[in-house]
Motif scaffolding. Structure first.
Motif, mmCIF file in Angstrom:
data_model
loop_
_atom_site.group_PDB
_atom_site.id
_atom_site.type_symbol
_atom_site.label_atom_id
_atom_site.label_comp_id
_atom_site.label_asym_id
_atom_site.label_seq_id
_atom_site.Cartn_x
_atom_site.Cartn_y
_atom_site.Cartn_z
ATOM 1 N N UNK A 34 69.474 26.702 48.276
ATOM 2 C CA UNK A 34 68.043 26.478 48.082
ATOM 3 C C UNK A 34 67.837 25.216 47.249
ATOM 4 N N UNK A 35 66.966 24.326 47.681
ATOM 5 C CA UNK A 35 66.605 23.204 46.813
ATOM 6 C C UNK A 35 65.772 23.711 45.637
ATOM 7 N N UNK A 36 66.007 23.140 44.470
ATOM 8 C CA UNK A 36 65.242 23.564 43.290
ATOM 9 C C UNK A 36 64.582 22.350 42.661
ATOM 10 N N UNK A 37 63.436 22.601 42.060
ATOM 11 C CA UNK A 37 62.702 21.555 41.350
ATOM 12 C C UNK A 37 61.857 22.237 40.281
ATOM 13 N N UNK A 38 61.298 21.464 39.376
ATOM 14 C CA UNK A 38 60.422 22.019 38.359
ATOM 15 C C UNK A 38 61.116 23.039 37.478
#
Length: 557
Positions: free
Chosen positions: A519-523
């Motif tokens: 899963x891409x993660x950000x924030x």
């Protein structure tokens, strides 16, 4: 120009996975055993690496790997030549779809743009598009061939011409050695052939001569009988008491008397007149034959002797008479070859000429390597200072060989001093695995900048480092990501915090199996992953603040 998409089905512990790959620097992180390197392994297999049925997810019959990549102009030209272009687009803006399928029996199939492809073709694409640095990259540094290849790649040296010249030189040496050893035998063979050619040369058989010669001999052998036959024929047609010409004439006279009474006689008379004319022509030809074909004993003796010589040579050589001209030509060609083979002086001159060419090309390559070795030594030494090896030294040592090898005159060895005050030693003598990993990383970073592959993949090459060094590694990869696509599997928060994009690999339960997900993660999700990697409580404000600060620092590198 980079990876665009990776799709997996039933690969290792992945059920179904599809991820879009962005440009810049992407970090892959996750807990130990989550399968962080699965994507890297899949890319390598899609690009032609060997694989067996062990990569198929438990319970599945086969696995599928599909990657979508941007191509290069040179690769587009190769696709056209190989008939694999499909709907790839134009030369400067095209994409490739690579697919690899492996079944439960270990059989593998591959496609490029929907066309069946070989592993060699996949590897060709891989070499052009992706440069992978594995976590054990340092192991290849101890191999002389790998060290030489790395230096040549850094210097842009192509040794193909050198290898070809070296092979020509070695071949000429082998030819000279064999010719010298066989010189006595070859001389005997040449002498034997020369005698045979001389003997058969006395006959000087011409191509297609035997058939005409044999026919003429046969005719002259029966000359008297032929002349007598011609005379008998002439007598029967015209000269005898009851010759054919006279009888036909009587018939014509008899019929002509009554043509006014019987019109049917007229065409018969015409036929008989034609026959009489033909008989007269034949009789004339038979008389001429008799006058011009008198038996000449002297001429026949010459002819008979030549036929006898042909037959004698044919019996001695146990062959058909008509094959003697071909036999003579074959011997002459073989003798010419033997004379060339026993030309020792000529062969020696060829060896010397080839040796001179090899030495000239080897010196050109040596000079290029010397210049590149100094630059590479300085660059890697500089990189080592930033990787926690203050005072360390990297040196590319080149020793000239007396005899050129296929790769040239250079014996290349990488020498390393991990700290100031210690003498450089061969890289395989460096005891610390951590030092080796950092040296390998320094080499990878320095040489990757000069490569042509648009995508760089680092698979846990940061093993054994931490602290400020880890932050430096992250900054180096971040800078590399400005010009090229970089994917790095890492366990270091400092490296992950420097990435432009961040993927997290996790294990999850699906039915009765454990599968891996990406899963891409950000924030906030990315901040929590950095906090986890730092070993803190992901719910702790202190840990999250530390992670946020690290992310802020990483993005300003």
């Amino acid at each position: 120009m980079s990876l665009r998409r990776i799709s997996l089905k039933d690969f290792v512990i992945v059920d179904t996975l599809e991820v879009d790959v962005s440009n810049g620097f992407t970090a892959l992180t996750g807990e130990t055993g989550a399968g962080k390197s699965i994507l890297i392994d899949a890319v390598q297999i899609a690009l032609g690496q060997r694989a067996d049925a062990g990569v198929i997810r438990h319970g599945a019959n086969r696995c599928d790997i599909v990657i979508e990549v941007d191509g290069t102009p040179d690769l587009y030209d190769w696709l056209i030549e190989s008939g694999l272009d499909g709907d790839a687009g134009d030369r400067h803006n095209h994409q490739l779809l690579l697919r690899r399928q492996i079944d439960a029996q270990g059989r593998s199939k591959a496609w490029i743009n929907g066309f069946p492809a070989t592993m060699t073709q996949l590897r060709h694409v891989g070499d052009a598009l992706v440069d992978i640095h594995g976590q054990h990259a340092w192991q290849s540094l101890s191999r002389p061939a790998s060290q030489r290849a790395l230096l040549d790649g850094y210097a842009g040296i192509n040794t193909t011409k050198l290898a070809e010249l070296w092979q020509a030189w070695r071949d000429s040496e082998n030819t000279l050695t064999e010719a010298t050893a066989k010189q006595a035998t070859l001389a005997q063979d040449a002498e034997r052939l020369s005698w045979q050619i001389t003997e058969l040369g006395k006959l000087a058989p011409k191509a297609d001569e035997w058939e005409a010669l044999n026919a003429e001999h046969n005719r002259q052998s029966h000359a008297q009988a032929l002349i007598e036959a011609a005379q008998l024929g002439a007598d029967a047609l015209e000269d005898g008491d009851h010759n054919a010409s006279g009888l036909i004439h009587k018939t014509i006279v008899a019929l002509e008397k009554h043509t006014d009474i019987e019109p049917q006689f007229t065409p018969l008379v015409e036929v008989l007149q034609q026959a009489q004319a033909l008989i007269e022509d034949a009789t004339h030809s038979l008389h001429l034959y008799g006058r011009h074909n008198d038996l000449d004993p002297a001429e026949f003796r010459v002819l008979d002797e030549r036929v006898s010589n042909w037959l004698s040579h044919a019996r001695r050589l146990k062959c058909e008479p008509e094959t003697l001209p071909q036999r003579l030509s074959a011997w002459e060609a073989e003798l010419a070859s033997l004379n060339e083979a026993v030309d020792i002086e000529g062969l020696k001159k060829q060896v010397a000429a080839n040796s001179k060419q090899v030495m000239a090309e080897a010196k050109v390559v040596h000079e290029a390597r010397e210049k590149a070795a100094k630059r590479l030594s300085t660059e890697i030494t500089t990189a080592m200072q930033t990787l926690g090896m203050d005072g360390g030294l990297f040196e590319v040592a080149i020793e000239l060989l007396e005899t050129p090898q296929q790769h040239g005159l250079d014996d290349i060895e990488f020498l390393v001093a991990g700290h100031a005050g210690t003498p450089p030693r061969p890289v395989n003598k460096v005891a610390s695995g951590g030092e080796l990993s950092r040296i390998a990383l320094a080499i990878a970073v320095c040489t990757s900048r000069l490569g042509e592959a648009p995508t760089l993949i680092f698979d846990e090459v940061d093993s054994g480092i931490g602290g400020q060094v880890a932050q430096t590694v992250g900054q180096l990869m971040h800078r590399l990501g400005r010009d090229r696509q970089v994917l790095a599997v890492t366990h270091l928060a400092q490296v992950a915090a420097s990435a432009d994009n961040h993927w997290v690999v996790k294990k999850a339960r699906q039915s009765d199996q454990t599968v891996s997900e990406v899963h891409p993660v950000a924030g906030d999700a990315r901040t929590q992953e950095i906090a986890r990697m730092l070993g803190g409580d992901v719910q702790s404000k202190t840990s999250l603040a530390h992670a946020s600060e690290m992310l802020a620092q990483g993005q300003t590198a």
